[in-house]
Design an enzyme around this catalytic site. Structure first.
Site, PDB file in Angstrom:
ATOM      1  N   HIS A  82      27.138  34.092  36.097  1.00 40.97           N
ATOM      2  CA  HIS A  82      28.181  34.490  35.145  1.00 40.97           C
ATOM      3  C   HIS A  82      28.221  33.519  33.956  1.00 40.97           C
ATOM      4  O   HIS A  82      28.369  33.931  32.809  1.00 40.97           O
ATOM      5  CB  HIS A  82      29.529  34.547  35.857  1.00 40.97           C
ATOM      6  N   LYS A 128      38.245  42.459  22.046  1.00 40.98           N
ATOM      7  CA  LYS A 128      39.532  42.946  22.574  1.00 40.98           C
ATOM      8  C   LYS A 128      40.624  41.981  22.131  1.00 40.98           C
ATOM      9  O   LYS A 128      40.485  40.782  22.307  1.00 40.98           O
ATOM     10  CB  LYS A 128      39.517  42.909  24.106  1.00 40.98           C
ATOM     11  N   ASP A 184      32.803  45.388  37.450  1.00 39.88           N
ATOM     12  CA  ASP A 184      33.636  45.325  38.655  1.00 39.88           C
ATOM     13  C   ASP A 184      34.512  46.580  38.716  1.00 39.88           C
ATOM     14  O   ASP A 184      34.111  47.595  39.290  1.00 39.88           O
ATOM     15  CB  ASP A 184      34.449  44.022  38.618  1.00 39.88           C
ATOM     16  N   GLU A 244      34.261  36.383  64.403  1.00 43.77           N
ATOM     17  CA  GLU A 244      33.514  35.178  64.013  1.00 43.77           C
ATOM     18  C   GLU A 244      32.047  35.548  63.862  1.00 43.77           C
ATOM     19  O   GLU A 244      31.537  36.412  64.579  1.00 43.77           O
ATOM     20  CB  GLU A 244      33.644  34.102  65.098  1.00 43.77           C
ATOM     21  N   ASP A 279      36.117  38.687  67.987  1.00 48.36           N
ATOM     22  CA  ASP A 279      37.185  38.297  67.050  1.00 48.36           C
ATOM     23  C   ASP A 279      36.681  38.188  65.609  1.00 48.36           C
ATOM     24  O   ASP A 279      37.377  37.645  64.754  1.00 48.36           O
ATOM     25  CB  ASP A 279      37.801  36.969  67.487  1.00 48.36           C
ATOM     26  N   GLY A 320      35.088  48.418  36.211  1.00 46.03           N
ATOM     27  CA  GLY A 320      34.536  49.338  35.208  1.00 46.03           C
ATOM     28  C   GLY A 320      35.411  49.426  33.962  1.00 46.03           C
ATOM     29  O   GLY A 320      35.060  50.105  32.998  1.00 46.03           O
ATOM     30  N   GLY A 321      36.553  48.732  33.964  1.00 50.49           N
ATOM     31  CA  GLY A 321      37.498  48.793  32.845  1.00 50.49           C
ATOM     32  C   GLY A 321      36.889  48.314  31.539  1.00 50.49           C
ATOM     33  O   GLY A 321      36.955  49.007  30.516  1.00 50.49           O
ATOM     34  N   THR A 322      36.275  47.142  31.571  1.00 50.00           N
ATOM     35  CA  THR A 322      35.673  46.565  30.357  1.00 50.00           C
ATOM     36  C   THR A 322      34.681  47.553  29.746  1.00 50.00           C
ATOM     37  O   THR A 322      34.680  47.828  28.545  1.00 50.00           O
ATOM     38  CB  THR A 322      34.955  45.238  30.715  1.00 50.00           C
ATOM     39  N   ASP A 348      26.011  43.360  30.038  1.00 47.01           N
ATOM     40  CA  ASP A 348      26.972  42.437  30.663  1.00 47.01           C
ATOM     41  C   ASP A 348      26.384  41.948  31.981  1.00 47.01           C
ATOM     42  O   ASP A 348      25.352  42.467  32.446  1.00 47.01           O
ATOM     43  CB  ASP A 348      28.304  43.165  30.904  1.00 47.01           C
TER      44      ASP A 348
HETATM   45  C1  R5P Z   1      33.791  39.017  32.543  1.00 44.98           C
HETATM   46  O1  R5P Z   1      33.789  37.934  31.952  1.00 44.98           O
HETATM   47  C2  R5P Z   1      32.543  39.655  33.040  1.00 44.98           C
HETATM   48  O2  R5P Z   1      31.431  39.297  32.270  1.00 44.98           O
HETATM   49  C3  R5P Z   1      32.708  41.163  33.095  1.00 44.98           C
HETATM   50  O3  R5P Z   1      32.881  41.638  31.781  1.00 44.98           O
HETATM   51  C4  R5P Z   1      33.876  41.569  33.948  1.00 44.98           C
HETATM   52  O4  R5P Z   1      33.833  40.928  35.193  1.00 44.98           O
HETATM   53  C5  R5P Z   1      33.900  43.070  34.157  1.00 44.98           C
HETATM   54  O5  R5P Z   1      35.001  43.398  34.946  1.00 44.98           O
HETATM   55  P1  R5P Z   1      35.615  44.852  34.990  1.00 44.98           P
HETATM   56  O6  R5P Z   1      34.478  45.816  35.269  1.00 44.98           O
HETATM   57  O7  R5P Z   1      36.621  44.794  36.119  1.00 44.98           O
HETATM   58  O8  R5P Z   1      36.272  45.126  33.675  1.00 44.98           O
END
Ligand code: R5P
Length: 313
Positions: A130, A193, A223, A39, A37, A225-227, A219
């Protein structure tokens, strides 16, 4: 080193094996598997009574499963009379939920710190939290290691430092980027931004003159990759020569790898705090540098009760 017992969760076996190789010790025999299951079931197959134990486990995707493995492994070690349990969490997930940005929001990073502590962990070893303040969410000794020396070595080996500029991809990351800029004696710029009015798209302002510069975005997490990709676009639009990124934790969810591969980013360098997927390994512009020696050294020093902070002097 004979006193150390090193145990691997399922999040990052390759990193754990590299740490074991650095320390010159075998991994402790331990099964971490699932019941039908799903666990989590843990079985430590060696005597750990009175030993200095280290569990290596990032709380990366699937974060909840990996967190639960860490908690249950801790419980198993505690009940097996380990002398000391150190949770080595190269990537501490849930870290971005570290404050209450809106009413009725949880502070999940604090909850996770409580869970780890209550499970019976004696100390925590992590990398590039972070936010530094998360260290204080643990009421047990917590060492927050910096990947900067590993990144700096790589930058010095590959780039002409005379034309380099370090960039923070947002205002929140300035302290981290400034620290790296200082180590390589490079100037700093900031991507700011802003959404001028609700409903309008974000405007990217660059604070600093990046024209003709080889830019290095710094950084803690990539995550979606947008930023990163948006920042790279903004820098190139303002005349940057090229843009690379050095980011500690390659979370790289969903279509992030495809997005970065298709972007104008010359190279993204991440560490192996999170086990790279096959997509990351074959990506044309993503490279992984290892923090196994850094973690191995910190573990060895912790076991010998030596200074860990002096690793960064
Ligand atoms: C945000 O405060 C973090 O330092 C990263 O800039 C953020 O998590 C990046 O996320 P993503 O790749 O989704 O834009």
């Amino acid at each position: 080193m004979n006193d150390i017992k090193l145990l691997a969760g399922n999040s990052n076996r390759t990193l754990t094996e590299s740490i074991a190789a650095y320390l010159g010790i075998p991994l402790t025999k331990c099964q971490v598997r699932r019941f039908a299951d799903m666990e989590v079931f843990v079985e430590i197959q060696e005597n750990v009574r009175g030993r200095d134990t280290f569990i290596i486990q990032s709380t990366s995707f699937p974060a909840n499963d990996h967190l639960m493995e860490l908690l249950i492994m801790t419980d198993a070690l505690r009940r097996a009379s380990a002398r000391r349990i150190t949770a080595v969490v190269p990537y501490f997930g849930y870290a971005r939920q570290d404050r209450k940005p809106a009413p009725r929001a949880p502070i999940s990073a604090k909850l996770v710190a409580n869970l780890i502590t209550r499970a019976g962990v004696d100390r925590v070893l992590t990398v590039d939290l972070h936010a530094g303040q998360i260290q204080g969410f643990f009421d047990i000794p917590t060492d927050n290691l910096f990947s900067a020396p590993v990144m700096v070595r790589d930058i010095k080996e590959r780039l002409d430092l005379n034309n380099v500029m370090v960039i923070s991809p947002d205002v929140g990351g300035v302290v981290r980027a400034r620290a790296l800029a200082k180590r390589i004696d490079a100037p700093l710029a900031i991507v700011d931004k802003r959404r001028e009015r609700a409903g309008e798209s974000e405007v990217m302002n660059v604070i600093g003159d990046v024209s003709g510069k080889s830019c290095i975005l710094v950084d803690d997490i990539v995550d979606s990759g947008g930023t990163l990709c948006n920042a790279a676009e903004a820098l190139l639009a303002r005349g940057a020569k090229d843009v690379r990124a050095y980011i500690t934790h390659g979370v790289l969810s969903g279509g992030a790898v495809a997005r970065i591969s298709a972007s104008k980013l010359k190279e993204l360098v991440v560490t192996d705090s999170i086990q790279p997927t096959e997509a990351v390994r074959v990506a044309n512009n993503i490279r992984v540098v290892s923090i196994a020696p850094l973690l191995g050294e910190a573990i060895g020093r912790t076991a010998k009760e030596e200074s860990v902070s002096s690793l960064f002097d």
